[in-house]
Design a protein around this motif. Structure first.
Motif, PDB file in Angstrom:
ATOM      1  N   LEU A 191      29.975 104.693 -32.332  1.00 41.23           N
ATOM      2  CA  LEU A 191      29.390 104.556 -30.991  1.00 41.23           C
ATOM      3  C   LEU A 191      30.440 104.037 -30.017  1.00 41.23           C
ATOM      4  CD1 LEU A 191      26.237 102.695 -32.311  1.00 41.23           C
ATOM      5  CD2 LEU A 191      26.094 104.859 -31.050  1.00 41.23           C
ATOM      6  N   THR A 192      30.384 104.481 -28.772  1.00 41.22           N
ATOM      7  CA  THR A 192      31.300 103.969 -27.743  1.00 41.22           C
ATOM      8  C   THR A 192      30.838 102.554 -27.358  1.00 41.22           C
ATOM      9  OG1 THR A 192      29.937 104.747 -25.911  1.00 41.22           O
ATOM     10  CG2 THR A 192      31.548 106.310 -26.783  1.00 41.22           C
ATOM     11  N   PRO A 193      31.710 101.765 -26.694  1.00 41.52           N
ATOM     12  CA  PRO A 193      31.285 100.420 -26.264  1.00 41.52           C
ATOM     13  C   PRO A 193      30.027 100.470 -25.393  1.00 41.52           C
ATOM     14  CG  PRO A 193      33.655 100.655 -26.038  1.00 41.52           C
ATOM     15  CD  PRO A 193      33.141 102.000 -26.439  1.00 41.52           C
ATOM     16  N   GLU A 194      29.946 101.458 -24.518  1.00 38.49           N
ATOM     17  CA  GLU A 194      28.776 101.606 -23.641  1.00 38.49           C
ATOM     18  C   GLU A 194      27.502 101.859 -24.472  1.00 38.49           C
ATOM     19  OE1 GLU A 194      28.811 101.055 -20.480  1.00 38.49           O
ATOM     20  OE2 GLU A 194      26.698 101.624 -20.179  1.00 38.49           O
ATOM     21  N   GLN A 195      27.624 102.726 -25.465  1.00 38.74           N
ATOM     22  CA  GLN A 195      26.464 103.023 -26.323  1.00 38.74           C
ATOM     23  C   GLN A 195      26.058 101.792 -27.139  1.00 38.74           C
ATOM     24  OE1 GLN A 195      28.211 106.347 -28.384  1.00 38.74           O
ATOM     25  NE2 GLN A 195      27.211 107.858 -27.072  1.00 38.74           N
ATOM     26  N   GLN A 196      27.071 101.024 -27.575  1.00 34.15           N
ATOM     27  CA  GLN A 196      26.777  99.820 -28.366  1.00 34.15           C
ATOM     28  C   GLN A 196      25.934  98.820 -27.569  1.00 34.15           C
ATOM     29  OE1 GLN A 196      30.381  98.178 -30.294  1.00 34.15           O
ATOM     30  NE2 GLN A 196      31.201 100.232 -30.089  1.00 34.15           N
ATOM     31  N   LYS A 197      26.177  98.791 -26.235  1.00 24.67           N
ATOM     32  CA  LYS A 197      25.417  97.867 -25.387  1.00 24.67           C
ATOM     33  C   LYS A 197      23.943  98.248 -25.342  1.00 24.67           C
ATOM     34  CE  LYS A 197      28.798  96.978 -21.925  1.00 24.67           C
ATOM     35  NZ  LYS A 197      29.119  97.607 -20.650  1.00 24.67           N
ATOM     36  N   ASN A 198      23.652  99.538 -25.528  1.00 22.01           N
ATOM     37  CA  ASN A 198      22.287 100.022 -25.321  1.00 22.01           C
ATOM     38  C   ASN A 198      21.464 100.250 -26.575  1.00 22.01           C
ATOM     39  OD1 ASN A 198      22.234 100.292 -22.432  1.00 22.01           O
ATOM     40  ND2 ASN A 198      23.816 101.852 -22.705  1.00 22.01           N
ATOM     41  N   VAL A 199      22.106 100.242 -27.754  1.00 25.21           N
ATOM     42  CA  VAL A 199      21.386 100.691 -28.960  1.00 25.21           C
ATOM     43  C   VAL A 199      20.119  99.905 -29.299  1.00 25.21           C
ATOM     44  CG1 VAL A 199      23.084 101.960 -30.315  1.00 25.21           C
ATOM     45  CG2 VAL A 199      23.052  99.464 -30.407  1.00 25.21           C
ATOM     46  N   PHE A 200      20.030  98.641 -28.820  1.00 21.47           N
ATOM     47  CA  PHE A 200      18.849  97.851 -29.187  1.00 21.47           C
ATOM     48  C   PHE A 200      17.724  97.988 -28.158  1.00 21.47           C
ATOM     49  CE2 PHE A 200      22.570  95.657 -31.058  1.00 21.47           C
ATOM     50  CZ  PHE A 200      22.272  95.942 -32.379  1.00 21.47           C
ATOM     51  N   ARG A 202      14.631  99.860 -26.174  1.00 14.43           N
ATOM     52  CA  ARG A 202      13.533 100.735 -26.585  1.00 14.43           C
ATOM     53  C   ARG A 202      13.788 102.180 -26.153  1.00 14.43           C
ATOM     54  NH1 ARG A 202       7.210 100.405 -25.294  1.00 14.43           N
ATOM     55  NH2 ARG A 202       7.833  99.703 -23.239  1.00 14.43           N
ATOM     56  N   PHE A 203      13.614 103.110 -27.051  1.00 14.59           N
ATOM     57  CA  PHE A 203      13.750 104.563 -26.840  1.00 14.59           C
ATOM     58  C   PHE A 203      15.185 105.041 -26.626  1.00 14.59           C
ATOM     59  CE2 PHE A 203       9.369 103.943 -24.869  1.00 14.59           C
ATOM     60  CZ  PHE A 203       8.727 104.235 -26.060  1.00 14.59           C
ATOM     61  N   TYR A 204      16.157 104.112 -26.685  1.00 10.17           N
ATOM     62  CA  TYR A 204      17.539 104.563 -26.453  1.00 10.17           C
ATOM     63  C   TYR A 204      18.046 105.390 -27.625  1.00 10.17           C
ATOM     64  CZ  TYR A 204      22.509 104.795 -25.726  1.00 10.17           C
ATOM     65  OH  TYR A 204      23.788 105.275 -25.571  1.00 10.17           O
ATOM     66  N   ARG A 205      18.669 106.539 -27.318  1.00 13.51           N
ATOM     67  CA  ARG A 205      19.321 107.362 -28.334  1.00 13.51           C
ATOM     68  C   ARG A 205      20.653 107.827 -27.745  1.00 13.51           C
ATOM     69  NH1 ARG A 205      17.170 111.545 -31.287  1.00 13.51           N
ATOM     70  NH2 ARG A 205      18.018 110.348 -33.009  1.00 13.51           N
ATOM     71  N   ALA A 206      21.750 107.589 -28.463  1.00 11.64           N
ATOM     72  CA  ALA A 206      23.062 107.968 -27.934  1.00 11.64           C
ATOM     73  C   ALA A 206      23.143 109.494 -27.820  1.00 11.64           C
ATOM     74  CB  ALA A 206      24.154 107.437 -28.854  1.00 11.64           C
ATOM     75  N   GLU A 207      23.748 109.935 -26.730  1.00 15.36           N
ATOM     76  CA  GLU A 207      23.872 111.372 -26.446  1.00 15.36           C
ATOM     77  C   GLU A 207      24.486 112.118 -27.636  1.00 15.36           C
ATOM     78  OE1 GLU A 207      22.488 112.296 -23.517  1.00 15.36           O
ATOM     79  OE2 GLU A 207      22.763 114.341 -24.289  1.00 15.36           O
ATOM     80  N   SER A 208      25.527 111.498 -28.230  1.00 14.17           N
ATOM     81  CA  SER A 208      26.273 112.147 -29.307  1.00 14.17           C
ATOM     82  C   SER A 208      25.459 112.336 -30.583  1.00 14.17           C
ATOM     83  CB  SER A 208      27.513 111.314 -29.631  1.00 14.17           C
ATOM     84  OG  SER A 208      27.151 109.952 -29.754  1.00 14.17           O
ATOM     85  N   THR A 209      24.292 111.664 -30.674  1.00 18.63           N
ATOM     86  CA  THR A 209      23.509 111.777 -31.911  1.00 18.63           C
ATOM     87  C   THR A 209      22.167 112.470 -31.670  1.00 18.63           C
ATOM     88  OG1 THR A 209      22.526 109.598 -31.540  1.00 18.63           O
ATOM     89  CG2 THR A 209      24.506 109.652 -32.879  1.00 18.63           C
ATOM     90  N   LYS A 210      22.029 113.089 -30.491  1.00 17.55           N
ATOM     91  CA  LYS A 210      20.735 113.687 -30.117  1.00 17.55           C
ATOM     92  C   LYS A 210      20.281 114.797 -31.070  1.00 17.55           C
ATOM     93  CE  LYS A 210      19.037 111.586 -26.443  1.00 17.55           C
ATOM     94  NZ  LYS A 210      19.552 111.513 -25.091  1.00 17.55           N
ATOM     95  N   LYS A 236      29.411  96.455 -34.442  1.00 24.54           N
ATOM     96  CA  LYS A 236      30.817  96.716 -34.135  1.00 24.54           C
ATOM     97  C   LYS A 236      31.007  98.176 -34.494  1.00 24.54           C
ATOM     98  CE  LYS A 236      32.705  92.471 -35.786  1.00 24.54           C
ATOM     99  NZ  LYS A 236      33.256  91.997 -37.042  1.00 24.54           N
ATOM    100  N   SER A 237      31.675  98.923 -33.623  1.00 26.88           N
ATOM    101  CA  SER A 237      31.772 100.340 -33.942  1.00 26.88           C
ATOM    102  C   SER A 237      32.944 100.988 -33.224  1.00 26.88           C
ATOM    103  CB  SER A 237      30.469 101.026 -33.524  1.00 26.88           C
ATOM    104  OG  SER A 237      30.509 102.385 -33.828  1.00 26.88           O
ATOM    105  N   GLU A 238      33.394 102.081 -33.786  1.00 26.75           N
ATOM    106  CA  GLU A 238      34.431 102.855 -33.123  1.00 26.75           C
ATOM    107  C   GLU A 238      34.007 104.316 -33.199  1.00 26.75           C
ATOM    108  OE1 GLU A 238      39.217 103.303 -33.440  1.00 26.75           O
ATOM    109  OE2 GLU A 238      38.290 101.587 -34.432  1.00 26.75           O
ATOM    110  N   GLU A 239      34.026 104.971 -32.038  1.00 29.74           N
ATOM    111  CA  GLU A 239      33.565 106.352 -31.981  1.00 29.74           C
ATOM    112  C   GLU A 239      34.383 107.226 -32.942  1.00 29.74           C
ATOM    113  OE1 GLU A 239      33.914 108.192 -28.201  1.00 29.74           O
ATOM    114  OE2 GLU A 239      32.147 109.444 -28.520  1.00 29.74           O
ATOM    115  N   GLY A 240      33.689 108.010 -33.744  1.00 26.41           N
ATOM    116  CA  GLY A 240      34.372 108.920 -34.670  1.00 26.41           C
ATOM    117  C   GLY A 240      34.819 108.274 -35.969  1.00 26.41           C
ATOM    118  N   LYS A 241      34.755 106.933 -36.039  1.00 25.57           N
ATOM    119  CA  LYS A 241      35.238 106.255 -37.245  1.00 25.57           C
ATOM    120  C   LYS A 241      34.108 105.654 -38.078  1.00 25.57           C
ATOM    121  CE  LYS A 241      39.971 105.719 -36.793  1.00 25.57           C
ATOM    122  NZ  LYS A 241      40.892 104.854 -36.097  1.00 25.57           N
TER     123      LYS A 241
END
Ligand code: ADP
Length: 256
Positions: A191-200, A202-210, A236-241
């Motif tokens: 997940l990108t840093p921006e996505q990490q901020k939002n994952v918790f 309600r209803f949030y789903r990262a674009e890359s995992t749609k 903690k996350s790194e996109e693609g890793k």
């Protein structure tokens, strides 16, 4: 005098807006409560027949011998279980919104829970292997056993679901000071840093995992459960890793 009149007029206009806003707020609040009540009712109604369906499927699964029929039946049962989890998520969400999520605290061996859970995953036919690093010492905590198991299932299922090209998930247990920490690590999409901020949220789903199924409720529920235990949850996350989701719970929780 004129100035005074303008001032009064302004105050009156402000008051009218505030009144309007508060009426609007009440209206939105009541609509939102109605929506939550509907979700609670609908999920409850969906759950009743599903429980019957699952019951009969389980009986049939024991009786049927023919391999192909047995396979179809077990796949049907898997899907019924999935449906059950989705409905439970909706039910729990509406309970949280209504402030009615209840917790039953008891003491249990947390290490044993992690051990049994990884055994269950590794004995079932899943695409990934769960690699536990949890020591061999009993570790007692006071918590809601069912809800903490739900948290672990959410994190493990996500780690599997969002790492389609990997075949391992790491499950680590650490004890430090007055708390225990669990880390669920995957080698997946990340997940990108921006996505990490939002994952918790309600209803949030990262674009890359749609492209992968989900409601965006699991991590929201996880957060509410960990908060209710005075714990901490993070990522903690790194996109693609890959990603590491972790939570800690107090070892001696006087507040509960
Ligand atoms: P769901 O999986 O049903 O969408 P969750 O609340 O469990 O709902 O997760 C919210 C979102 O966070 C997911 O849609 C996904 O975008 C992202 N996510 C969760 N876990 C992971 C993970 N292990 N790796 C990458 N992305 C994740």
């Amino acid at each position: 005098k004129k100035e005074h009149e303008i001032m009064v007029r302004n105050i009156a206009a402000q008051a009218a807006i505030t009144l309007d806003n508060s009426q609007l707020f009440e209206k939105v609040k009541s609509l939102s409560e109605k929506k939550d009540e509907f979700i609670a009712l609908a999920s409850h109604e969906l759950k009743t027949p599903l429980t019957t369906i699952k019951g009969y499927l389980q009986i049939l699964e024991k009786k049927i011998e023919e391999p192909k029929s047995k396979l179809f039946l077990s796949k049907t049962l898997d899907q019924a279980n999935r449906l059950n989890i989705l409905i439970d998520d909706l039910l729990n969400m509406s309970r949280i919104e209504a402030g009615k999520l209840e917790f039953n605290y008891e003491e249990f061996d947390f290490r044993e829970m992690l051990f049994e859970l990884s055994e269950t995953y590794n004995y079932s036919e899943i695409s990934h292997r769960i690699l536990p690093d949890i020591g061999d010492k009993a570790l007692f905590i006071k918590a809601d056993k069912q809800r903490i198991e739900q948290v672990l299932n959410n994190l493990l299922n996500n780690a599997i679901k969002y790492s389609p090209n990997a075949d391992k998930v790491y499950l680590k247990l650490q004890e430090n000071h007055n708390k225990v920490t669990v880390i669920v690590k995957d080698e997946g999409l990340g997940l990108t840093p921006e996505q990490q901020k939002n994952v918790f949220n309600r209803f949030y789903r990262a674009e890359s995992t749609k492209g992968i199924n989900g409601l965006g409720l699991g991590l929201y529920l996880t957060k509410q459960i960990i908060d209710a235990h005075n714990g901490k949850l993070g990522v903690k996350s790194e996109e693609g890793k890959g990603s590491e989701f972790f939570f800690s719970l107090p070892l001696k929780n006087e507040i509960l």
